[in-house]
Design an enzyme around this catalytic site. Structure first.
Site, short mmCIF file in Angstrom:
data_model
loop_
_atom_site.label_atom_id
_atom_site.label_comp_id
_atom_site.label_asym_id
_atom_site.label_seq_id
_atom_site.Cartn_x
_atom_site.Cartn_y
_atom_site.Cartn_z
CB SER A 26 33.01 -48.73 -39.98
OG SER A 26 34.17 -49.49 -40.12
NE ARG A 30 31.82 -45.65 -43.77
CZ ARG A 30 33.01 -46.21 -43.50
NH1 ARG A 30 33.48 -46.22 -42.27
NH2 ARG A 30 33.72 -46.78 -44.47
N GLY A 100 43.43 -45.09 -39.94
CA GLY A 100 43.40 -45.01 -41.40
C GLY A 100 42.07 -44.47 -41.90
NE ARG A 128 46.98 -48.73 -42.48
CZ ARG A 128 45.75 -48.87 -42.01
NH1 ARG A 128 45.43 -48.37 -40.83
NH2 ARG A 128 44.84 -49.50 -42.73
CD GLN A 174 40.22 -47.33 -44.28
OE1 GLN A 174 41.32 -47.21 -44.79
NE2 GLN A 174 40.07 -47.67 -43.00
CG ASP A 322 38.65 -54.71 -40.23
OD1 ASP A 322 39.75 -54.61 -40.80
OD2 ASP A 322 37.83 -53.78 -40.16
CE LYS A 348 42.97 -53.73 -43.90
NZ LYS A 348 42.06 -52.64 -44.31
NE ARG A 352 45.36 -55.81 -38.25
CZ ARG A 352 44.29 -55.04 -38.34
NH1 ARG A 352 43.37 -55.29 -39.25
NH2 ARG A 352 44.13 -54.03 -37.51
NE ARG A 394 40.23 -54.59 -36.96
CZ ARG A 394 39.16 -54.01 -36.43
NH1 ARG A 394 38.57 -54.53 -35.37
NH2 ARG A 394 38.66 -52.90 -36.96
C1 S3P Z 1 37.18 -49.60 -42.79
C2 S3P Z 1 37.46 -50.31 -43.90
C3 S3P Z 1 38.47 -51.38 -43.96
C4 S3P Z 1 38.81 -51.88 -42.57
C5 S3P Z 1 39.03 -50.78 -41.60
C6 S3P Z 1 37.82 -49.88 -41.49
C7 S3P Z 1 36.18 -48.53 -42.87
O1 S3P Z 1 39.63 -50.88 -44.59
O2 S3P Z 1 39.95 -52.72 -42.62
O3 S3P Z 1 39.30 -51.32 -40.32
O4 S3P Z 1 35.70 -48.03 -41.85
O5 S3P Z 1 35.85 -48.14 -44.00
P1 S3P Z 1 39.72 -50.87 -46.20
O6 S3P Z 1 38.50 -50.27 -46.70
O7 S3P Z 1 40.92 -50.03 -46.54
O8 S3P Z 1 39.92 -52.31 -46.58
#
Ligand code: S3P
Length: 434
Positions: A26, A30, A100, A128, A174, A322, A348, A352, A394
């Site tokens: 994550s 960013r 995603g 998704r 996200q 996660d 996801k 899952r 995962r």
């Molecule tokens: C993530 C946020 C989560 C997580 C994903 C990574 C991120 O998703 O499940 O693996 O980096 O912001 P959501 O924000 O859609 O729940």
């Protein structure tokens, strides 16, 4: 084409060792995206080399961002020359692969760029839901088209934006991040009203790049439009707590096991897993060692403990989302876990809930599937068997960890997908066998 290989995971007696886990996925996404729109050249040390975070770098390169990667004693250093005055219109669709986070966060950046771009992904990402991110970006002034059912490809025509106040339909870092990134280039103020707190790496990263982000007592996250991001930083990415989860479960589940993990991110929005492990009876000690650009970092020791029954309540789910598959694996060693309020797991990288329950059942587990969760009871030792990772990193790692406690080996089809977030996962796991 050769037939897909299965990865065989043999039972283990114990796991022991000291190691670092891969850099946080994550945070890596960013840092790369913010560096791409910041002034100057930013260095990101210990950038994740998982397939997802490499998808982000490839998309940025297609947008005209100069991205360089070097190897520094086995870790990746990524050097990004920012394009604060705008990206170049890509000549082809941007392939987000399995990621995603790439698709959703990049949409936020592209919403303000004066051109049209299309974001695509693999079969998993193409199934998704994307309306949740398209809707707020359209409310800000971008034009976004999706398939009729709200799935990718996502085509976005960016342009002048105005700030909005947005309450995401589900708690999602996200969605929050996409809206905040668009808000940086919008007129006026952008507010995200989180229905429940989610991981806050975007807010911390923006602060590191010199942008004022505020969070009110009732959870509103606010950015002002027109902010300039100050790059020229040398950042370092902490170890990924979600990658830690799989090794932690192996140590908590197997007898006489202890694993020490160094330089792990201890951001309070990512460590709920450690509390649940303690409730399940494991001994978990976290030792903070410092802060890297606003992200707390430390050492974590996980050791075998009791086998208690655990109930994960719906309000705990957003900060554990996660880690829930790994926790399901823990219950196969004894005790039990019940998870409700987690329907998000169905959208996801795979469904899952269904994939987890059917995979663990194929290994001999005592499981139930609910529309919004699952129950796993460690009433019997797993037998092992053959399972499919369903193109979900995962799940591949969850089945591998559960397999350590089985009476016979487990064959995991498509296990190489683990490299989406944890390259060399199976070597690392083998290295801990004692
Ligand atoms: C993530 C946020 C989560 C997580 C994903 C990574 C991120 O998703 O499940 O693996 O980096 O912001 P959501 O924000 O859609 O729940």
């Amino acid at each position: 084409m050769s037939a897909p290989r299965a990865t065989l995971v043999r039972p283990a007696r114990h796991v022991r060792g000291t190691l670092r886990v891969p850099p946080d996925k994550s945070i890596s996404h960013r840092y790369a995206m913010l560096a791409a729109v910041a002034d100057g050249t930013t260095i990101i040390d210990r950038y994740s080399t998982g397939a997802d975070t490499l998808s982000t770098l490839a998309c940025l390169a297609q947008l005209g961002v100069a991205v360089r990667r070097e190897d520094v004693q086995g870790d990746a250093r990524v050097i990004i020359a920012g394009r604060p005055d705008g990206f170049t219109m890509p000549s082809a669709a941007l392939d987000c692969g399995n990621s995603g986070t790439t698709m959703r966060l990049l949409s936020g950046l592209l919403a303000a760029q004066p051109f049209t771009a299309t974001l695509t992904g693999d079969a998993s990402l193409s199934s998704r839901p994307m309306r949740r991110v398209a809707a707020p970006l359209m409310a800000m002034g971008a034009a976004v088209t999706l398939q009729e059912d709200g799935r990718p490809p996502l085509t976005i025509a960016g342009g002048p934006l105005h700030g909005i106040s947005h309450t995401p339909e589900v708690p999602s870092a996200q969605i929050k991040s996409a809206v905040l990134l668009a808000g940086l280039r919008a007129s006026g103020r952008t507010i995200v009203r989180e229905p429940a707190a989610t991981r806050d790496h975007t807010e911390r990263a923006l602060t590191a790049f010199g942008v004022a982000v505020t969070r009110s007592a009732d959870g509103d996250v606010v950015v002002e439009g027109g902010a300039r991001l100050h790059g020229g930083l040398t950042l370092r990415v902490p170890g990924d707590p979600s990658a830690t989860a799989f090794l932690a479960v192996a140590a908590a589940g197997l007898p006489d096991s202890v694993v020490d993990i160094e330089d792990v991110g201890l951001n309070p929005t990512r460590v709920a897993l450690f509390d649940v492990l303690r409730r399940a009876g494991a001994t978990v000690t976290t030792t903070p060692t410092g802060e890297w650009h606003g992200e707390p970092v430390g050492r974590v020791r996980i050791a075998t403990g009791g086998r208690h029954d655990v109930v994960v309540s719906p309000d705990e789910v957003p900060l554990l989302i996660d880690e829930l598959p790994a926790l399901a694996a823990l219950a196969t060693f004894g005790g039990s876990i019940v998870v409700r309020g987690a329907a998000e797991l169905r959208v996801k990288e795979s469904d899952r809930i269904s994939a987890l329950v059917s995979g663990l059942a194929a290994m001999g587990a005592d499981v139930d599937e609910f529309p919004d969760g699952f129950a796993v009871r460690g009433t019997r030792q797993l037998t092992g068997g053959t399972v499919d990772a369903r193109h979900d990193h995962r799940l591949a790692m969850t089945f591998a960890v559960a397999a350590l406690g089985a009476s016979h080996p487990t064959a995991i089809n498509g296990a190489e997908i683990a490299a989406v977030s944890f390259p060399r996962f199976f070597d690392v796991l083998d290295g801990l066998r004692a």
